[in-house]
Every structure is written in C-alpha cells, then in structure tokens.
Design a protein around this motif. Structure first.
Motif, short mmCIF file in Angstrom:
data_model
loop_
_atom_site.label_atom_id
_atom_site.label_comp_id
_atom_site.label_asym_id
_atom_site.label_seq_id
_atom_site.Cartn_x
_atom_site.Cartn_y
_atom_site.Cartn_z
N SER A 282 1.06 3.07 -5.58
CA SER A 282 1.57 1.90 -4.86
C SER A 282 1.40 0.64 -5.70
O SER A 282 0.69 0.64 -6.71
CB SER A 282 0.81 1.72 -3.54
OG SER A 282 -0.54 1.34 -3.80
N GLN B 164 0.83 -1.21 0.00
CA GLN B 164 0.00 0.00 0.00
C GLN B 164 0.86 1.27 0.00
O GLN B 164 0.35 2.36 -0.24
CB GLN B 164 -0.92 0.02 1.22
CG GLN B 164 -1.81 -1.21 1.38
CD GLN B 164 -2.89 -1.29 0.33
OE1 GLN B 164 -3.26 -0.27 -0.26
NE2 GLN B 164 -3.42 -2.48 0.10
N ALA B 165 2.14 1.12 0.27
CA ALA B 165 3.01 2.28 0.38
C ALA B 165 3.34 2.86 -0.99
O ALA B 165 3.40 2.13 -2.00
CB ALA B 165 4.30 1.90 1.10
N SER B 166 3.58 4.17 -1.04
CA SER B 166 4.01 4.81 -2.27
C SER B 166 5.32 4.18 -2.74
O SER B 166 6.20 3.87 -1.94
CB SER B 166 4.21 6.31 -2.05
OG SER B 166 3.00 6.92 -1.64
N CYS B 167 5.44 4.01 -4.05
CA CYS B 167 6.57 3.26 -4.60
C CYS B 167 7.79 4.15 -4.83
O CYS B 167 7.69 5.23 -5.43
CB CYS B 167 6.17 2.60 -5.91
SG CYS B 167 7.48 1.58 -6.63
N CYS C 89 9.13 -2.41 -4.94
CA CYS C 89 9.28 -1.00 -4.56
C CYS C 89 9.98 -0.85 -3.20
O CYS C 89 9.74 -1.63 -2.28
CB CYS C 89 7.92 -0.33 -4.48
SG CYS C 89 7.05 -0.24 -6.05
N SER D 172 10.14 1.58 0.05
CA SER D 172 9.19 2.48 0.69
C SER D 172 9.84 3.12 1.90
O SER D 172 10.89 2.66 2.37
CB SER D 172 7.91 1.74 1.10
OG SER D 172 8.22 0.66 1.97
N CYS E 181 6.03 -7.24 -6.01
CA CYS E 181 6.33 -5.84 -5.74
C CYS E 181 7.79 -5.68 -5.30
O CYS E 181 8.24 -6.35 -4.37
CB CYS E 181 5.39 -5.31 -4.66
SG CYS E 181 5.63 -3.56 -4.27
N ASP F 250 2.85 8.94 -6.11
CA ASP F 250 2.55 8.17 -4.89
C ASP F 250 1.82 6.87 -5.19
O ASP F 250 1.23 6.26 -4.29
CB ASP F 250 1.74 9.01 -3.91
CG ASP F 250 0.39 9.44 -4.48
OD1 ASP F 250 0.15 9.26 -5.70
OD2 ASP F 250 -0.45 9.96 -3.70
#
Length: 539
Positions: free
Chosen positions: A501, A56-59, A514, A516, A512, A499
């Motif tokens: 995710s 759910q966090a921005s990448c 990313c 964070s 995923c 932002d």
C-alpha cells in the motif's frame, strides 16, 4: 480631433526621435512581460488538491493512455534550439590540453589568456577568477573550468568559459575490487507518460536496445525536487528528523550515497545546470548549499560563472524563455544556449568527459537537468536526439558493461494547467524512472530479471531506488524475500509484494495515486443501476 492614423504617425515619430522614450517603453514592456510570466508560472491557475481516502489499501497501478486527448492539447513542438554558429576559438582535448582552433582564425598575431574559475572558500554561491595566464599555443590546464579571452591587435575578439574533467596524472586507480558503478541521469519534471510522448527515440532505445526496466508505479514523495531526490540518495525523508533542513545550514553532513562510493575508493560527480533553483541551494529548500564541494567533480562553479557574466538569472531571462516556448524569438540564438552548445548538451558532454576520464574506475554520477524541462513541458522533446546519442555512447563505449544506469525524474509537470486535469494529476505524481542492468548480471542472477520485470507493475518510490543503489554497491544480487511487516524501502532486486500500500511505501495521502477495490453488496440499488446501464449499452 485628429484621426487615429495621424496620432499613430506622430507618436511613432516621437519615439524614433526620443531615445529616452524608446528605452522607457522597452523597460515597461519587459516589466509587464516579467510580471505576467512569473504569475503564469507560479501563481496561476489555481491548483486543485487531491487526497487519497485510503492509503492502507493494496495498490492497483493506474493504466493511463499517454496520448489521452485531455493531455495532448497542452503539447506542441517548439522550434529547434539554435545556438551560435561561431565555433569555439579554443577547445579542450581529452588530455587536459587547451588548444587554439586554427580553423577559426588564421591570424598569427592572436594571443589568449585564461583564468581559472575558482569556487570561493566555503562558499557555494560565488566564484572568482584566478590570475591571467597568457598563451598563444597549446597549454596544459590543471583544473576543470577556465575563462578564456583572446585578442588581436589589442582588441578582444573572444570571451568564453570552457570546461573539462581534469584528473591528476598521479591519482590512483579507483576500482580495486571491480565493483559496479552507478550512473544517475535526471531530467526535472518529466513523468513516465511525458517521456513516452516527448522522448520516443530515447525511450525506445532504452527498452529495446539496452533492456531497460521502466517502472509504471514509481510515485513521488513530495512536491518539488528535494523531497524526492533526498530519499533517492540518502534513504531519508527530507524536512524531517531523518533529514533536517534548517535555513542557511549546509548539507555536508547528510549521509549522501556518494560518500559510500568515496569510501570504496571511487570517483564522484554532481551536476545541476540551473544554479538559481539547484536542489540544495534553493531558498525553499533551506538554501544552505555545501561548505565543501560535495563530490570530486562539481559543476556548479561553471554555471555560476556563466550567470555572473551573462543575464541568465535576471527576470528578463524568464521572459525570453516564456516567449521562446511560444516560438517568439527576440534573438537569432536560443536562450537555452551557451555559445555553440545548448545547456543540456553541455551537461551531457561533461558527463561523457567524466566517464572517459575514469573509464576503468568505480564511479558515481548525479546529473540533474533543470533548465530545459522545469518550467515548460514542450522543450523536453528538443533533447530527444541528444539523449539518444548519449544512450548510444554509453553502450558502444562499454560503460554499461560494468555500470547500472538510472534515467529518471523527480515528478511530473507542476507549473502547468496539466495537473488540474485528472490525467495530469496522475502524471505529476508518477515520474519517470528506468533502470539498465549490466547484461552479464542477468545471466549470473536469473532472479534479477524476473524480479525487475515483476516490479515494473508494482508500487515503488525513491526509497526503493535508494535501497537498490545500496545493493549495487554491496553487490547484493541474490534473491531474498521481503520481510513482514514490509520495510519502507525495498530494493528493486527483491519481489515487491503485490498487496503493498501507499502507507507501506511511505507515500502520503496527497501523493498516492493507487486505485483500490472494496467489497460491495451486489444487490445494493447503486450496483443494480450500474449493472442495468452497462448491459443496456453493450453493443
């Protein structure tokens, strides 16, 4: 007791005299190599599973050095692909005519026959040959694939499959509204970082000469090809209610993007060069294939015919490719060849022929190369010159004036120890994708260039590539803001939010990659210790 050298000599003498023992040794050796190869490719080493804790966090897109020493130890340069030095005895021109190659034979008594390679009715797994048609001079062929045999004095001196792109002379012009074409050229199992390392000439030409946009945050959605290709060409998740995959059920009714092109009056082509693991025919992907040819030109029958006539699909072939990757050759020619051409060059040539046959028409192509890159990462570099030649051809022949080019892959390497390293884990999940846009559109829509340039460093997925293709066919190039909540697929022509995710983009915990960030208390003991260590080691 006999000395070892005496025993060795007697055993060698026994094998020389006994044909059965020689054959038995040969078969046992091949079985052992086959078992080792299959285990090496598909069952070992153990695969480590990584799971992202917060999708759910921005990448934050990872910045990775493609020449990291952890990765470079897996790469070396295999010997060049060497194909037969005997040129084809017959050849197709670009006007559907099959000619005798007079430079190959001066015999006046040569006679040849051709048979059409016919896809069996409602059968995506078998082909048959049509009636024999004899010729001894140039002849017009009204089909894409033929098997040719030639004889001198009743002795067969030549047997080979040949291909062209046959366009019936009465077919109508296929771009009445001057729409832009979509050309997808794919290489299986190539990460963006691997492309930088292994295809330096091609990637340099794409970026410097064609102005390609190479997206750093393009992330795969599933393990193998189908979960990544289906979203690209349908906009749907594979193995879901959106895109159900039922064992032995045909894929004809799925909403492939090439149907959109057909409805617009365009010409379509689909090519995969390894029938055994083709995306829609592989057993783990349902294995159903297609009831009817999915596109106007479909090269699967040609490759099936090759495999019916040679041992390309036998376990022995896996052994030969494994040995060739290690520069061990059991033949004067490469397993990656058919006749005088390598298999990836055949795919490139058929692609070129399709473009030339429909030069002024609306077109959609999906070329997918498996054979060269699926199992062995080091073979990719052997295609660099050929792919550079293709990119140069597309530019000099003017095809990129009215076409978008997507040069891409489905995922990074999956069958090597690479993906058990931290860098390899990222590479597996970050496949190559590059987009070339017609130059005149950049001037007409300045936002296009700005948004694409921004999106190079944003999180993207095959769903976004699909939405981009839809925009191309609808000529939707104007700037538009992205709605909130963010849709799963966002066209690359739109400014993808910073932002975004993995959850927003439809990418699961397993895929995923990313980075964070989280807020932390600067007075916590861990932070204090880290700060002290860093300041103490600053030079």
């Amino acid at each position: 007791m006999y000395p070892c050298r005496v025993v060795r000599k007697r055993l060698l003498a026994l094998f020389r005299r006994n044909t059965f023992l020689r054959r038995l040794l040969y078969v046992c050796t091949l079985i052992c190599f086959s078992g080792y190869t299959i285990f090496h490719l598909y069952f070992g080493p153990g695969y480590m599973v990584y799971v992202h804790k917060n999708i759910q966090a921005s990448c934050i897109i990872p910045e990775v050095n493609p020449y990291d020493k952890e990765i470079m130890k897996f790469f070396w340069k295999p010997d060049p692909i060497v194909c037969s030095k005997d040129s084809d005895l017959v050849y197709f021109d670009f006007n559907s005519t099959l000619h005798l190659n007079k430079s190959r034979t001066r015999s006046s008594s040569i006679s040849c026959q051709y048979q059409e390679v016919v896809r069996k009715t409602n059968d995506d797994f078998n082909v048959e040959l049509g009636p024999e048609v004899w010729f001894n001079s140039s002849v017009v062929i009204r089909t894409d694939f033929v098997n040719v045999k030639c004889f001198i004095g009743g002795k067969m001196v030549y047997s080979r499959l040949h291909y062209q792109v046959y366009r019936p002379p009465e077919s109508k012009r296929r771009n009445p509204k001057k729409k832009y074409s979509v050309l997808i050229f794919g290489m299986d199992s190539v990460s963006r970082l691997a492309a930088i390392r292994e295809l330096p000439k091609t990637m340099s030409y794409l970026e410097k000469n064609l102005g390609a946009y190479v997206f750093k945050g393009y992330t795969k959605l599933g393990d193998n090809t189908l979960p990544n290709l289906a979203p690209l060409i349908t906009g749907h998740y594979a193995f879901s209610k959106e895109f159900p995959v039922v064992e032995h059920t045909k894929f004809d009714n799925h909403p492939f993007i090439w149907h959109n092109v057909s409805r617009l009056g365009g010409a379509t082509m689909f090519l995969e060069d390894w029938p055994r693991i083709s995306t829609f025919n592989l057993g783990t992907s349902g294995g159903g294939g297609f009831l009817k040819p999915p596109t106007n030109h479909y090269m699967r029958p040609f490759y099936l015919a090759i495999n019916h006539m040679q041992m390309f699909e036998s376990p022995v072939s896996d052994v030969l490719q494994f040995l060739e990757d290690k520069n061990v050759k059991l033949s004067s020619t490469s397993y990656l060849c058919y006749g005088e051409k390598s298999l990836h060059v055949i795919a490139i040539d058929y692609f070129k022929r399709f473009l030339l046959a429909y030069k002024d028409d609306l077109k959609f192509t999906l070329v997918w190369n498996n054979k060269l890159s699926h199992n062995y990462v080091n073979f990719i570099k052997l295609a660099d010159d050929d792919l550079l030649d293709l990119m140069t051809f597309l530019k000099t022949e003017g095809f990129l004036d009215n076409s978008f080019l997507l040069f891409l892959s489905d995922h990074g390497s999956r069958v090597d120890k690479i993906r058990n390293t931290p860098i390899g884990r990222l590479e597996e999940r970050l496949p190559l994708i590059s987009l070339v846009v017609p130059q005149q559109l950049k001037g007409a829509y300045p936002n296009l260039h700005e948004n694409l340039k921004t999106n190079i460093n944003r999180l993207t997925s095959p769903f976004d590539a699909y939405e981009t293709i839809v925009d191309i066919l609808n000529e939707n190039f104007k700037s538009q803001e992205v709605a909130v909540p963010y849709p799963r697929g966002i066209s690359l022509f739109r400014p993808i939010p910073n932002d975004r995710s993995c959850a927003d983009a439809g990418i699961d915990e397993h895929n995923c990659v990313c980075y964070s960030s989280d807020s932390v208390d600067v007075k916590s003991p861990v932070v204090v210790k880290l700060a002290e260590y860093v300041t103490a080691n600053i030079i």
